[in-house]
Structures are given as structure tokens and as C-alpha cells.
Design an enzyme around this catalytic site. Structure first.
Site, short mmCIF file in Angstrom:
data_model
loop_
_atom_site.label_atom_id
_atom_site.label_comp_id
_atom_site.label_asym_id
_atom_site.label_seq_id
_atom_site.Cartn_x
_atom_site.Cartn_y
_atom_site.Cartn_z
N HIS A 15 25.02 62.24 19.48
CA HIS A 15 25.57 62.50 18.15
C HIS A 15 26.43 61.32 17.69
CE1 HIS A 15 25.34 67.00 19.24
NE2 HIS A 15 24.38 66.77 18.36
N LYS B 27 23.54 80.89 16.43
CA LYS B 27 23.48 79.99 17.58
C LYS B 27 24.42 80.37 18.71
CE LYS B 27 21.24 76.01 15.78
NZ LYS B 27 21.08 74.60 15.93
N ARG C 119 15.61 62.77 18.74
CA ARG C 119 15.57 62.29 20.12
C ARG C 119 14.14 62.19 20.63
NH1 ARG C 119 17.34 66.01 23.62
NH2 ARG C 119 16.89 67.59 22.07
N SER D 118 22.99 68.89 23.49
CA SER D 118 24.14 69.80 23.57
C SER D 118 23.83 70.98 24.47
CB SER D 118 24.54 70.30 22.18
OG SER D 118 25.11 69.26 21.44
#
Length: 165
Positions: A26, A50, A99, A137
């Protein structure tokens, strides 16, 4: 919530995410995007679906700490639709990091949705630097849950704050 609106002649871009927690990947995107735009607003999303590990306030504080050296970067928490947040901030540029090919495929789908809801929106996809592309993450949270050391995967300020929470 304070608004950071695009000033006349100024290019405001928004880099949104849940940042649970903010990773080196990030921060790589943040640093690079901060060089491309006059102002970069990190939109830290409150996303109840989430089930985040860290609260919105904790995630926002982590982002502020690791961005202290970037004077044109600001952090703001938000709830609701991203396009509504973009409109409130008068931002017409959205920055997204990718990514992997799977990320790219997902981002292309999102691009269609965002552009349908906000036709004037420009979307910039920045690939994460290769040496950081394995960091997510989700994986960092797994290490945290098992009380492991996350310092190789997150900015130093995030590692320190994560230990404090």
C-alpha cells in the site's frame, strides 16, 4: 468529517481501501501516486462486510503515521459508496494498486462499475513493485492473529501501532 476538495487547477486523486492493516505494498502505491498528483487522499473505508481486524480510527491513524513524510497526502475515513465519496471530495481520479493478474481482472470489473456510476472518473492502475507483490493485508492479519512479527510486511509506524492495539 473534514472535506479535502480539489482546488482549481489542482489534481486530486483518491486511493481507497480498507487498509487492514496498511502494508508496504500500500505504501509503495501511496508514495508513487503522491509524486503523480498535487494532492493524494487516502480514503480509508469503513466496510462492515469485511469484518476488519482494526477499527476505522486505528487504520486511519496507522495511515497518517506512515504518511507523515508526504506533505501532499491526506487520510480520511469514509462510509458508503466510493463514488459518493469521490463526488463529495470533487475528485475525478481514482488510484488503484494491482499485485496480481487476479487483482487486475477484479479491478477491470470495478472500473466498469465506477465509470458507469461516474462517467467523468479517470482510473489509474499502478502495479505494486515486484518485490512487494506477495504481501496482502489478509496474510498480514493471519500473522497478527497468531502473534507473529509483521515488521517485514508493513511500514515501521504500522508495526509499532499494531503492537500497541
Amino acid at each position: 468529517m473534514t472535506e479535502l476538495k480539489s482546488a482549481a487547477g489542482s489534481r486530486l486523486a483518491v486511493f481507497p481501501g480498507t487498509f487492514d492493516p496498511p502494508t508496504l505494498g500500500h505504501f509503495d502505491i501511496i508514495k508513487r501516486a503522491s509524486r503523480l498528483f498535487d494532492q493524494l487522499l487516502i480514503g480509508c473505508a469503513n466496510s462492515p462486510s469485511k469484518h476488519t481486524y482494526f477499527s476505522l480510527e486505528e487504520r486511519s491513524e496507522m495511515l497518517r503515521e506512515c504518511c507523515r513524510s508526504l506533505p501532499n497526502v491526506h487520510v480520511m475515513g469514509f462510509s458508503g459508496l466510493l463514488v459518493d465519496f469521490l463526488k463529495e471530495q470533487q475528485a475525478q481520479v481514482l488510484v488503484r494498486g494491482v499485485r496480481t493478474v487476479a487483482d487486475y481482472d477484479y479491478e477491470i470489473q470495478l472500473t466498469g462499475m465506477y465509470r458507469t456510476m461516474m462517467p467523468e472518473l479517470e482510473i489509474v492502475l499502478l502495479p505494486t513493485s515486484g518485490e512487494l507483490s506477495f504481501i496482502s493485508s489478509t496474510l498480514v492479519r493471519e500473522v497478527l492473529i497468531h502473534h507473529g512479527d509483521i515488521s517485514a510486511f508493513v511500514p515501521e509506524a504500522v508495526a509499532g501501532l499494531a503492537r500497541a492495539y
